[in-house]
Enzyme design. Structure first.
Site, PDB file in Angstrom:
ATOM      1  N   HIS A 141       1.031  -1.384   0.141  1.00 27.28           N
ATOM      2  CA  HIS A 141       0.120   0.031   0.256  1.00 27.28           C
ATOM      3  C   HIS A 141       1.004   1.250  -0.040  1.00 27.28           C
ATOM      4  O   HIS A 141       0.606   2.650   0.101  1.00 27.28           O
ATOM      5  CB  HIS A 141      -0.900  -0.247   1.076  1.00 27.28           C
ATOM      6  CG  HIS A 141      -2.070  -0.843   0.954  1.00 27.28           C
ATOM      7  ND1 HIS A 141      -1.567  -1.981   0.976  1.00 27.28           N
ATOM      8  CD2 HIS A 141      -3.398  -0.879   1.310  1.00 27.28           C
ATOM      9  CE1 HIS A 141      -3.213  -2.694   1.348  1.00 27.28           C
ATOM     10  NE2 HIS A 141      -4.049  -2.004   1.614  1.00 27.28           N
ATOM     11  N   GLY A 192      -1.042  -2.428  -5.571  1.00 21.75           N
ATOM     12  CA  GLY A 192      -1.974  -3.694  -4.803  1.00 21.75           C
ATOM     13  C   GLY A 192      -3.018  -2.748  -4.330  1.00 21.75           C
ATOM     14  O   GLY A 192      -4.232  -3.494  -4.638  1.00 21.75           O
ATOM     15  N   HIS A 193      -3.477  -1.635  -3.954  1.00 24.74           N
ATOM     16  CA  HIS A 193      -4.666  -1.238  -3.631  1.00 24.74           C
ATOM     17  C   HIS A 193      -5.012   0.680  -4.251  1.00 24.74           C
ATOM     18  O   HIS A 193      -4.389   0.964  -4.135  1.00 24.74           O
ATOM     19  CB  HIS A 193      -4.989  -0.633  -2.221  1.00 24.74           C
ATOM     20  CG  HIS A 193      -6.206  -0.264  -2.136  1.00 24.74           C
ATOM     21  ND1 HIS A 193      -6.818   0.259  -1.871  1.00 24.74           N
ATOM     22  CD2 HIS A 193      -7.122  -1.082  -0.731  1.00 24.74           C
ATOM     23  CE1 HIS A 193      -8.243   0.358  -1.332  1.00 24.74           C
ATOM     24  NE2 HIS A 193      -8.052  -0.129  -0.229  1.00 24.74           N
ATOM     25  N   GLU A 322     -13.242  -9.239   0.913  1.00 23.03           N
ATOM     26  CA  GLU A 322     -13.799  -7.582   1.095  1.00 23.03           C
ATOM     27  C   GLU A 322     -14.276  -7.809  -0.410  1.00 23.03           C
ATOM     28  O   GLU A 322     -14.165  -6.903  -0.655  1.00 23.03           O
ATOM     29  CB  GLU A 322     -12.967  -6.681   1.961  1.00 23.03           C
ATOM     30  CG  GLU A 322     -11.966  -7.002   3.340  1.00 23.03           C
ATOM     31  CD  GLU A 322     -12.073  -6.166   3.414  1.00 23.03           C
ATOM     32  OE1 GLU A 322     -10.933  -5.370   2.951  1.00 23.03           O
ATOM     33  OE2 GLU A 322     -11.484  -5.782   4.728  1.00 23.03           O
ATOM     34  N   CYS A 340     -16.219   1.641   3.986  1.00 23.66           N
ATOM     35  CA  CYS A 340     -15.714   1.981   2.702  1.00 23.66           C
ATOM     36  C   CYS A 340     -15.907   1.658   1.215  1.00 23.66           C
ATOM     37  O   CYS A 340     -16.233   3.132   0.261  1.00 23.66           O
ATOM     38  CB  CYS A 340     -13.770   2.448   2.993  1.00 23.66           C
ATOM     39  SG  CYS A 340     -13.294   2.715   4.037  1.00 23.66           S
ATOM     40  N   CYS A 419      -9.728   2.202   8.475  1.00 22.20           N
ATOM     41  CA  CYS A 419     -10.120   3.010   7.262  1.00 22.20           C
ATOM     42  C   CYS A 419     -11.711   3.912   7.744  1.00 22.20           C
ATOM     43  O   CYS A 419     -11.456   4.583   6.918  1.00 22.20           O
ATOM     44  CB  CYS A 419      -9.998   2.120   5.624  1.00 22.20           C
ATOM     45  SG  CYS A 419     -10.649   0.575   5.744  1.00 22.20           S
TER      46      CYS A 419
END
Length: 657
Positions: A141, A192-193, A322, A340, A419
C-alpha cells in the site's frame, strides 16, 4: 495555479460556495465537527480508553525523530492521519476554526520532518523496513498511502491557502514520478490498492502540473497488462508475503489486474479497490477525453448498479477478500458491504455526474449516502460499523460459526484497521461538494439538502437558497438571487423513487413532462432575482422486490420511502424476525416519531407471525401444528438501526401473497 477542467463536462460547485443549513444533515455535519473529528484525533493519538490502539500519530513522531519506539499497526497506518487531515480541511473550508487549524498545522510539521530528502513518505518503511521500500507493491500500500496524503495536501491548501502540506505531497508525487515508469531503472508497475490515481488528478487540477495527470494515466494503463507485474515482483523477492510466513499466491482478479481495465466486463475483487480505481479512471477520462476509458467506466457502472449492489447502496457481498462475488449474489446475513466501499461508490458516482449528468448516478449516490454511509456511524459519532449487514442475529454472529465473524451486531469504538471512520468524516465534512454542478449554462441540483449556494455564470452572480423537507417529505424550494437578469437552465433531479413530480415557478405550474432529460427536469428561462421554484415529489411507501436471480430474497419484500430503506429491529418487533410476514395487501402507514432516535419517520403495518405449538426436543417433525397470528410490525430507517442496544435486524421480510 490553474484549473484544467474541460468545459465539455460538468464541474462541481466548490465547497467554499455551498453553505448547508439543513435540519437533517446539519446534525451530522455538526457531529463531525464537534465530536467525530476530535474523537478520531484522540483515537489516532491512542487516548480512547478501551478502543484498539492506533499508533498512527506516534509512528510519524518516531519517523520524524521526535520519539523513540517501534512502528505500530498496519502497513497503511499513515492513512488514518491523512484522512483525518482531509476531513479537517473540509471543515476549515466551510467554517474557520483557529484552534483546529493549529492542531492540524502542528501535525503537518511533524509529517514534514518524517519525509525523506528524496520526497518518500511512509512511516512503516522508514521505521521498520527501510531497505524494502517499493519491493512489495502488491501488498504494502505505498502508493495507496501516498494517495491519501496527496488528497489531504490538496484539500488543506484549498481550505487554508497554506502550502506546507501541498509542498510535502508535491515532493511525494515527484519522487513517485522518478521511481515509476518504463525508463531504465524505473519500476514499470502499479499499486495493489488503487487510490493514488484519483489523488494525482486532484494534484494536477490544483498545480497545473501535467506530469501528475500523466502518472495517473500510466498507473491505470499498466494495470492488468501481461506479463503480470505482481507475479514478477513476487519472484524478485522470493515470493515472500507481508502478511504471513507462507509463500504468496496472487489472485489477479482481487487486484483488478486480471485483464487491462478497458477489457474488464464486471466488477471483480476487493470492492473498495474497484470503485477507487473507477473514480480515478473517470477522472482521467474527463481530463483527457479518452472515450475508451469513459466506456469502461460506463460498463462497470452498469454491472455494479444493476447486478451487484444492495438496496442500501452497499457493495462487496463476500467477506473473503472484502470482495464482489458474482452477478445477483447478494446474501443479507454474510454480506460484507464495507462502509468504505459505499463511500468509494459515491466518489465514482460523483465523477460520472461530471462526465455525463444523468440522474441514475445521483440516484445511487443518494442511496449509498442515506443508507450505508449513515448506518456506518452511530448517532453519538463515537461508534462505527466496518461491515454493514442487511440481516443480523446476535447469537449467530457472536457464536461459533466463523462465517459470521466479520458481522457485528453493535458498532465498535475503533478498529486496528480504521479506514472507515475517517472516511465517513471526510465525506460528510465535504458533503457540500456533492449537491450541485454546472455544465455550460445549466445548473444541476443532484441532492436535495437545504442551504445556500453561489456561483458565477458568465458575468452574472447567481445564488440559490434551497429549503428541503427530505428525507421525511418530498418537497424542495429554491429562491434565486441575481445581480442582473440572467438566462440559464436549472435542472432538478427527479429521483427514481418518485413516480410523479411537479414544479411551480413563482406559484404557477411548470410542465416538466417533455422537459425531463436523463432524469433531470430542466427549467430554462430568463431568471429574475426573487424567482421561486417549488419541487414536489411523490413519496409513497414502496414495496421493493429483487431481481428473480437474487435467490436470497425470493419471496421477500423490502420497504423504502424516499431515499430511505427501512428495516425491522428487535427493539420494536421482538426476537425471531424470520417468523414475521408482511401481507401483500397490508396497509402501510408512515408517521414521524419525534421522541425516537432524535426524530425519525417509522412505517407501521399489520403483519403476521408464524407460531408453532409446543415443539419439544425433536429437531424435525412431520406433525407440528403451525398458525399465522396477527402481529404489529414497525419498520425504522436502516441508517438508524443498532442505536438502541444489541438485537436482531432484517431489511428483507417474507411476503404473504
Amino acid at each position: 495555479m490553474g484549473q484544467a477542467v474541460s468545459k465539455d463536462h460538468a464541474k462541481p460547485v466548490s465547497l467554499k460556495k455551498v453553505h448547508i443549513t439543513d435540519d437533517f444533515w446539519n446534525y451530522y455535519i455538526n457531529l463531525v465537527r464537534d465530536v467525530v473529528v476530535p474523537y478520531q484525533w484522540d483515537a489516532i493519538n491512542d487516548r480512547v480508553e478501551g478502543a484498539e490502539r492506533s499508533g498512527a500519530v506516534s509512528n510519524f513522531k518516531i519517523a520524524a525523530g521526535l520519539e523513540e519506539g517501534e512502528f505500530y499497526g498496519y502497513v497503511f497506518q499513515d492513512t488514518d492521519v491523512a484522512k483525518w487531515l482531509e476531513a479537517v480541511a473540509y471543515l476549515l473550508e466551510t467554517k474557520p476554526d483557529a484552534a483546529l487549524e493549529q492542531v492540524a498545522d502542528e501535525m503537518i510539521e511533524i509529517i514534514g520532518k518524517a519525509q525523506q530528502p528524496c520526497g518518500y513518505l511512509n512511516t512503516f518503511f522508514t521505521i521498520k523496513e527501510p531497505d524494502k521500500k517499493w519491493t512489495n507493491l502488491t501488498e504494502c500500500h505505498e502508493l495507496y498511502s501516498a494517495g491519501h496524503m496527496i488528497e489531504a495536501g490538496v484539500a488543506y491548501y484549498r481550505a487554508t491557502g497554506k502550502r506546507n502540506l501541498l509542498d510535502i505531497v508535491c515532493r511525494i508525487a515527484d519522487d513517485i514520478a522518478v521511481v515509476f515508469g518504463d525508463g531504465p531503472g524505473q519500476i514499470a508497475g502499479y499499486d495493489g490498492h488503487q487510490e493514488v490515481e484519483l489523488a494525482l488528478v486532484k494534484l494536477y487540477e490544483t498545480t497545473g502540473e501535467r506530469k501528475y495527470l500523466e502518472l495517473s494515466s500510466y498507473f491505470i494503463d499498466k494495470r492488468g497488462q501481461q506479463p503480470s507485474f505482481f507475479e514478477a515482483e513476487a519472484d524478485r523477492r522470493g515470493r515472500t508475503t507481508h502478511w504471513s510466513n507462507n509463500k504468496i499466491h496472487i489472485d489477479p482478479e482481487y487486484f483488478q489486474a486480471h485483464v487491462p481495465v478497458r477489457e474488464q466486463e464486471a466488477a471483480a475483487g476487493h470492492a473498495v479497490r474497484v470503485v477507487y480505481m473507477l473514480a480515478g479512471m473517470a477522472d482521467v477520462a474527463r481530463e483527457t477525453g479518452d472515450e475508451s476509458l469513459m466506456n469502461a467506466c460506463r460498463k462497470l457502472w452498469d454491472n455494479i448498479a444493476s447486478k451487484q449492489m444492495y438496496i442500501t447502496g452497499g457493495i462487496g457481498s463476500m467477506a473473503q477478500g472484502e470482495a464482489f462475488s458474482f452477478d445477483y449474489d447478494l446474501p443479507n446475513d454474510t454480506v460484507y458491504s464495507e462502509t468504505c466501499a459505499s463511500i468509494g461508490l459515491i466518489f465514482f458516482a460523483h465523477r460520472m455526474l461530471q462526465l455525463e449528468p444523468n440522474g441514475k448516478y445521483a440516484d445511487v449516490m443518494e442511496r449509498a449516502l442515506y443508507n450505508t454511509v449513515l448506518a456506518g456511524m452511530s448517532r453519538d459519532g463515537r461508534h462505527f460499523f466496518y461491515v454493514n449487514p442487511l440481516e443480523v442475529t446476535p447469537d449467530v454472529c457472536e457464536g461459533k460459526n466463523k462465517n459470521y465473524n466479520h458481522v457485528k451486531p453493535v458498532r465498535q469504538e475503533w478498529f486496528g484497521c480504521a479506514c472507515c471512520p475517517p472516511n465517513i468524516a471526510r465525506l460528510l465534512a465535504s458533503l457540500g461538494e456533492y449537491l450541485y454542478s454546472v455544465k455550460e449554462n445549466t445548473v444541476y441540483s443532484h441532492l436535495y439538502i437545504g442551504g445556500e449556494m453561489e456561483l458565477s455564470l458568465g458575468a452574472a452572480k447567481v445564488k440559490l437558497n434551497q429549503q428541503s423537507s427530505m428525507p421525511w417529505e418530498g418537497s424542495a424550494r429554491f429562491e434565486v438571487t441575481l445581480d442582473q437578469p440572467t438566462a440559464f437552465t436549472l435542472a432538478l433531479r427527479i429521483p427514481d423513487w418518485s413516480a410523479n413530480a411537479s414544479v411551480l415557478v413563482n406559484g404557477e405550474a411548470y410542465a416538466i413532462a417533455d422537459k425531463t432529460v436523463d432524469g433531470y427536469a430542466r427549467i430554462d428561462r430568463q431568471w429574475l432575482s426573487g424567482d421561486i421554484v417549488e419541487l414536489t415529489l411523490e413519496m409513497p411507501i414502496l414495496r421493493v422486490r429483487s431481481h428473480p436471480l437474487v435467490k436470497q430474497n425470493a419471496g421477500k419484500v423490502a420497504l423504502q420511502r424516499g431515499p430511505l430503506v427501512y428495516c425491522l429491529e428487535e427493539a420494536d418487533n421482538g426476537e425471531q424476525l424470520q417468523q414475521l410476514l408482511l401481507p401483500q395487501d397490508a396497509e402501510l402507514e408512515a408517521s414521524y416519531k419525534e421522541e425516537l432516535l432524535d426524530g425519525i419517520q417509522v412505517i407501521k403495518a399489520e403483519g403476521l407471525k408464524l407460531q408453532f405449538e409446543q415443539w419439544g426436543t425433536q429437531l424435525y417433525r412431520s406433525d407440528a401444528g403451525a398458525a399465522l397470528e396477527p402481529a404489529s410490525l414497525t419498520f425504522i430507517p436502516y441508517y438508524a438501526w443498532a442505536n438502541r442496544g444489541k438485537g436482531e435486524m432484517a431489511v428483507w421480510v417474507k411476503e404473504r401473497l
